[in-house]
Enzyme design. Structure first.
Site, PDB file in Angstrom:
ATOM      1  N   THR A 178       0.833  -1.213   0.000  1.00 20.54           N
ATOM      2  CA  THR A 178       0.000   0.000   0.000  1.00 20.54           C
ATOM      3  C   THR A 178       0.862   1.255   0.000  1.00 20.54           C
ATOM      4  O   THR A 178       0.500   2.259  -0.598  1.00 20.54           O
ATOM      5  CB  THR A 178      -0.924   0.012   1.239  1.00 20.54           C
ATOM      6  OG1 THR A 178      -1.542  -1.281   1.366  1.00 20.54           O
ATOM      7  CG2 THR A 178      -1.994   1.063   1.126  1.00 20.54           C
ATOM      8  N   SER A 232       6.814   3.632   8.257  1.00 20.45           N
ATOM      9  CA  SER A 232       5.689   4.406   8.762  1.00 20.45           C
ATOM     10  C   SER A 232       5.372   4.144  10.231  1.00 20.45           C
ATOM     11  O   SER A 232       6.199   4.378  11.092  1.00 20.45           O
ATOM     12  CB  SER A 232       4.482   4.123   7.884  1.00 20.45           C
ATOM     13  OG  SER A 232       3.526   5.095   8.063  1.00 20.45           O
ATOM     14  N   HIS A 233       4.196   3.588  10.497  1.00 21.34           N
ATOM     15  CA  HIS A 233       3.756   3.364  11.881  1.00 21.34           C
ATOM     16  C   HIS A 233       4.206   1.997  12.400  1.00 21.34           C
ATOM     17  O   HIS A 233       3.893   1.659  13.536  1.00 21.34           O
ATOM     18  CB  HIS A 233       2.235   3.445  11.932  1.00 21.34           C
ATOM     19  CG  HIS A 233       1.607   2.408  11.052  1.00 21.34           C
ATOM     20  ND1 HIS A 233       1.638   2.510   9.685  1.00 21.34           N
ATOM     21  CD2 HIS A 233       1.010   1.243  11.332  1.00 21.34           C
ATOM     22  CE1 HIS A 233       1.069   1.449   9.166  1.00 21.34           C
ATOM     23  NE2 HIS A 233       0.674   0.647  10.132  1.00 21.34           N
ATOM     24  N   LYS A 278       9.738   4.275   1.049  1.00 20.63           N
ATOM     25  CA  LYS A 278       8.665   4.859   0.256  1.00 20.63           C
ATOM     26  C   LYS A 278       9.319   5.550  -0.921  1.00 20.63           C
ATOM     27  O   LYS A 278      10.118   6.473  -0.724  1.00 20.63           O
ATOM     28  CB  LYS A 278       7.870   5.860   1.098  1.00 20.63           C
ATOM     29  CG  LYS A 278       7.035   5.214   2.207  1.00 20.63           C
ATOM     30  CD  LYS A 278       6.236   6.255   2.989  1.00 20.63           C
ATOM     31  CE  LYS A 278       5.228   5.574   3.920  1.00 20.63           C
ATOM     32  NZ  LYS A 278       4.446   6.560   4.702  1.00 20.63           N
ATOM     33  N   ASP A 305       2.471   9.534  13.688  1.00 24.33           N
ATOM     34  CA  ASP A 305       3.156   8.247  13.574  1.00 24.33           C
ATOM     35  C   ASP A 305       4.644   8.444  13.255  1.00 24.33           C
ATOM     36  O   ASP A 305       5.137   9.580  13.203  1.00 24.33           O
ATOM     37  CB  ASP A 305       2.471   7.342  12.533  1.00 24.33           C
ATOM     38  CG  ASP A 305       2.720   7.766  11.099  1.00 24.33           C
ATOM     39  OD1 ASP A 305       3.001   8.961  10.866  1.00 24.33           O
ATOM     40  OD2 ASP A 305       2.646   6.906  10.199  1.00 24.33           O
ATOM     41  N   ASP A 317       6.566   8.413  10.656  1.00 24.64           N
ATOM     42  CA  ASP A 317       7.014   9.282   9.561  1.00 24.64           C
ATOM     43  C   ASP A 317       6.154  10.527   9.404  1.00 24.64           C
ATOM     44  O   ASP A 317       6.275  11.247   8.407  1.00 24.64           O
ATOM     45  CB  ASP A 317       7.111   8.503   8.240  1.00 24.64           C
ATOM     46  CG  ASP A 317       5.768   7.997   7.760  1.00 24.64           C
ATOM     47  OD1 ASP A 317       4.897   7.719   8.603  1.00 24.64           O
ATOM     48  OD2 ASP A 317       5.576   7.876   6.533  1.00 24.64           O
ATOM     49  N   ASP A 332       2.923  11.191   8.861  1.00 28.05           N
ATOM     50  CA  ASP A 332       1.767  11.417   7.989  1.00 28.05           C
ATOM     51  C   ASP A 332       0.437  11.086   8.671  1.00 28.05           C
ATOM     52  O   ASP A 332      -0.604  11.576   8.260  1.00 28.05           O
ATOM     53  CB  ASP A 332       1.914  10.705   6.626  1.00 28.05           C
ATOM     54  CG  ASP A 332       2.239   9.231   6.736  1.00 28.05           C
ATOM     55  OD1 ASP A 332       2.391   8.730   7.864  1.00 28.05           O
ATOM     56  OD2 ASP A 332       2.356   8.577   5.676  1.00 28.05           O
ATOM     57  N   ARG A 333       0.466  10.272   9.727  1.00 24.79           N
ATOM     58  CA  ARG A 333      -0.790   9.949  10.439  1.00 24.79           C
ATOM     59  C   ARG A 333      -0.980  10.858  11.645  1.00 24.79           C
ATOM     60  O   ARG A 333      -0.006  11.322  12.230  1.00 24.79           O
ATOM     61  CB  ARG A 333      -0.757   8.517  10.959  1.00 24.79           C
ATOM     62  CG  ARG A 333      -0.683   7.499   9.878  1.00 24.79           C
ATOM     63  CD  ARG A 333      -0.748   6.102  10.464  1.00 24.79           C
ATOM     64  NE  ARG A 333      -0.754   5.148   9.370  1.00 24.79           N
ATOM     65  CZ  ARG A 333      -1.295   3.958   9.410  1.00 24.79           C
ATOM     66  NH1 ARG A 333      -1.871   3.538  10.511  1.00 24.79           N
ATOM     67  NH2 ARG A 333      -1.272   3.160   8.360  1.00 24.79           N
ATOM     68  N   SER A 361      -7.507   5.238   8.605  1.00 25.76           N
ATOM     69  CA  SER A 361      -6.303   4.795   9.306  1.00 25.76           C
ATOM     70  C   SER A 361      -5.510   5.983   9.851  1.00 25.76           C
ATOM     71  O   SER A 361      -4.295   6.012   9.765  1.00 25.76           O
ATOM     72  CB  SER A 361      -5.439   3.981   8.359  1.00 25.76           C
ATOM     73  OG  SER A 361      -5.146   4.745   7.200  1.00 25.76           O
ATOM     74  N   LYS A 416      -0.529  12.352   3.139  1.00 20.71           N
ATOM     75  CA  LYS A 416      -1.273  12.790   4.311  1.00 20.71           C
ATOM     76  C   LYS A 416      -0.317  13.513   5.255  1.00 20.71           C
ATOM     77  O   LYS A 416       0.894  13.361   5.127  1.00 20.71           O
ATOM     78  CB  LYS A 416      -1.978  11.619   4.984  1.00 20.71           C
ATOM     79  CG  LYS A 416      -1.112  10.399   5.284  1.00 20.71           C
ATOM     80  CD  LYS A 416      -1.998   9.205   5.629  1.00 20.71           C
ATOM     81  CE  LYS A 416      -1.189   8.050   6.184  1.00 20.71           C
ATOM     82  NZ  LYS A 416      -0.921   7.022   5.173  1.00 20.71           N
TER      83      LYS A 416
HETATM   84  C1  VG1 Z   1      -2.513   1.018   5.850  1.00 22.95           C
HETATM   85  C2  VG1 Z   1      -3.765   1.845   5.971  1.00 22.95           C
HETATM   86  C3  VG1 Z   1      -3.899   2.761   4.769  1.00 22.95           C
HETATM   87  C4  VG1 Z   1      -2.635   3.637   4.637  1.00 22.95           C
HETATM   88  C5  VG1 Z   1      -1.407   2.753   4.608  1.00 22.95           C
HETATM   89  C6  VG1 Z   1      -0.123   3.556   4.606  1.00 22.95           C
HETATM   90  O1  VG1 Z   1      -2.575   0.200   4.699  1.00 22.95           O
HETATM   91  O2  VG1 Z   1      -4.894   1.029   6.086  1.00 22.95           O
HETATM   92  O3  VG1 Z   1      -5.042   3.553   4.915  1.00 22.95           O
HETATM   93  O4  VG1 Z   1      -2.691   4.400   3.471  1.00 22.95           O
HETATM   94  O5  VG1 Z   1      -1.386   1.888   5.739  1.00 22.95           O
HETATM   95  O6  VG1 Z   1      -0.057   4.429   5.694  1.00 22.95           O
HETATM   96  P1  VG1 Z   1      -3.038  -1.328   4.728  1.00 22.95           P
HETATM   97  O7  VG1 Z   1      -2.898  -1.818   3.324  1.00 22.95           O
HETATM   98  O8  VG1 Z   1      -2.176  -2.024   5.711  1.00 22.95           O
HETATM   99  O9  VG1 Z   1      -4.463  -1.330   5.203  1.00 22.95           O
HETATM  100  V1  VG1 Z   1       1.451   4.764   6.381  1.00 22.95           V
HETATM  101  O10 VG1 Z   1       1.258   5.997   7.516  1.00 22.95           O
HETATM  102  O11 VG1 Z   1       1.767   3.250   6.964  1.00 22.95           O
HETATM  103  O12 VG1 Z   1       2.392   5.104   5.112  1.00 22.95           O
HETATM  104 CO    CO Z   2       2.974   6.884   8.175  1.00 21.13          CO
END
Ligand code: VG1
Ligand code: CO
Length: 539
Positions: A17, A112-113, A125, A276, A278, A280-281, A364, A375
């Protein structure tokens, strides 16, 4: 001197994702990162004219990989690399740096998180000149390169010191160490009313920002404490740590429990936000009050006129299909365009570039706008501060008056983690096949009105993407099922559950959605297939 090193492919270098995400120890295998980077460079023509940003969220292995990127990019004759000082750049600030400097892309080193450290996760990324992460066709091309790679090129120039801003060189590549903060702060200042926010933060209003030992610590200190007059100590967990100090840097009710406990205690400040790893959350909390990310998008949209950059009008809004319908109610009332996309921020990019949308969000804990192509956790925090500075109301009162006006979409996400991939795939396949037969069936009073796979047809590039399965009920309730694309062990089934209410506005989502959660398990047969009677994580 440039060397060409023989290598053999790894078969698992597929982006999910949001980029490539792996257990750190997997990423540390011999030539693993080298293969992946060379595969990316193999897909980009005319590297001698191309410039990229490099940085990350400060997690373990970042500093090693940054030096690898410098040496591999230079060996591939890349024109220029902008490297964030100390190797630290947030995902949103990185997006702005790409757009402002008209770069050709970025390597933001982050999972990320996900937790960090040698036993945690590592990630890359890869963003393009759009300012956001590469599109599915680009990641497919990179994966194809990775599957056939035979060699990579690497320079043996000296490791570069990242602790000071300056310009140097590796081979013919210009290496510029840049300040990753200053332009981002200016960008925020061009959007929000800093004077009003400063007044608020200089008053007796109490605010806590939790950077969860991720990359937003230094951004938030500069923004809130040094620029906006918040008292010293406003930003907690403010130093980026390689293992996030043991925290799971995911700002939600479970992993940011320390902050939630504070906000539900006697000594709760007026407002808290967490970001989070990085940046973005975001999670938004008031005194004894939590704003769900889906509601956050709806409330920000409803209040856009309070923000200087938006007061003259905005384009439409978009959400991922899994996100609650709350923002649709606002879009309809304000006559704004409304779009639903697959999960993943990259699907918002075309909508922003074509001026179809200004704001977008995901359940999320992601909210953002077209000032960048990711984000943005600090943007969301400033948006709330700006609203509070104007309204002088509590978070709870702001949310409650929103629900009185529009009704409340009670919402929960149930995650079933660590399912064997083949079991998860079969569950989704069986479920998809059963969708037509669900229509008109009555599950404990919830009658299915429609059930279909979610298919997104991008209005700009005309690509079609299938992501998740949707079940609608006659009372407006919905369930969405999909598999996570960011995990690093086993599969995760995400079940998104939503029920619309106009009367009981202050109930607990767990209570309001108890029956529908059972129905969601009945429909997916998750318990039969995985043995899990309950979700592992509820957010
Ligand atoms: C998760 C979230 C999704 C978000 C993605 C990346 O993906 O559900 O909404 O865009 O993480 O966010 P998934 O495929 O695990 O549901 V981040 O802050 O991890 O870059
Ligand atoms: Co993130």
């Amino acid at each position: 001197m440039i060397e060409t090193i023989k290598t053999t492919p790894y078969t698992d270098q597929k982006m999910g994702t949001a980029g490539l995400r792996k257990k750190t120890k997997i990423a540390m295998q011999e030539n693993y990162i080298e293969n992946f980077l060379q595969s990316i460079f193999n897909t980009i023509p005319n590297l001698e004219n191309k410039s990229f940003l490099v940085g990350g969220d400060g997690r373990f292995y970042n500093s090693v990989v940054i030096q690898k990127i410098i040496k591999i990019a230079s060996a591939n004759n890349v024109k220029k690399l902008l490297i964030a000082k100390d190797g630290l750049v947030s995902t949103p600030a990185g997006s702005h740096i790409i757009l402002k400097n008209h770069l050709d892309g970025a390597f933001v080193l982050s999972a990320s998180h996900n937790p960090g450290g040698i036993d945690g996760d590592f990630g890359i990324k890869y963003a393009t000149s759009s300012g956001g992460q590469c599109q599915p066709d680009e990641s497919k091309a990179i994966q194809e390169e990775a599957l056939k790679i035979k060699e990579y090129k690497i320079s043996n120039c000296q490791d570069i010191d990242l602790s000071k801003t300056r310009t140097t060189q590796c081979e013919n590549t210009i290496i510029e160490i840049i300040d990753p903060y200053v332009d981002y702060i200016k960008l925020m200042e061009s959007i929000f009313d800093f004077k009003k926010i400063k007044e608020l933060l200089s008053s007796d209003f109490r605010f806590v920002f939790d950077a969860m030992n991720g990359v937003t610590g230094p951004y938030a200190k500069k923004m809130f404490e040094e620029t906006l007059n918040a008292p010293k100590g406003t930003v907690i967990n403010a130093t980026p740590l390689e293992d996030f100090g043991g925290l799971h840097p995911d700002p939600n009710l479970i992993y940011a429990k320390h902050l939630v406990d504070l906000m539900y205690s006697e000594s709760a400040p007026d407002f808290a936000a967490a970001n989070d790893g990085d940046g973005d959350r975001n999670m938004i909390l008031g005194k004894s009050f939590f704003v769900s990310p889906s509601d956050c998008l709806a409330i920000l949209t409803d209040n856009y006129k309070l923000i200087p950059a938006y007061k003259n009008g905005i384009y439409g809004v978009a959400k991922s299909a899994a996100t609650s319908m709350a923002v649709k109610k606002v879009a309809d009332a304000l006559n704004l365009g409304f779009y639903e996309v697959p999960t993943g921020w990259k699907y918002f990019i075309n909508l922003m570039d074509s001026n179809r949308i200004s704001f977008c969000g995901e359940e999320s804990f992601g909210t953002g706008a077209s000032h960048i192509r990711e984000k943005d956790g600090i943007w969301a925090t400033l948006f709330w501060l700006n609203i509070i500075a104007e309204k002088r109301q509590s978070i709870k009162d702001i949310a409650l008056s929103h629900w009185k006006k529009y009704g409340r979409n009670y919402y929960l996400r149930n995650d079933f983690e660590n399912i064997p991939q083949n079991v998860a795939d079969k569950l989704m396949e069986d479920l998809e096949n059963s969708l037509p037969s669900l229509i008109n069936q009555n599950f404990s009073g919830y009658i299915v009105s429609d059930a279909y796979p979610f298919i997104y047809n991008d209005p700009v590039d005309k690509t079609s993407t299938k992501n998740g399965l949707v079940v609608h009920f006659t009372d407006g309730s919905r369930i969405v099922y999909r598999l996570s694309g960011t995990g690093t062990s086993g599969a995760t089934l995400r079940t998104y559950i939503e029920r619309y209410e106009t009367n009981n506005l202050l109930e607990a989502p767990e209570t309001m959605l108890e029956e529908l959660s059972k129905v969601s398990r009945q429909i997916s047969k998750v318990t039969e297939l995985t043995g899990k009677a309950k979700p592992d994580i509820i957010t």
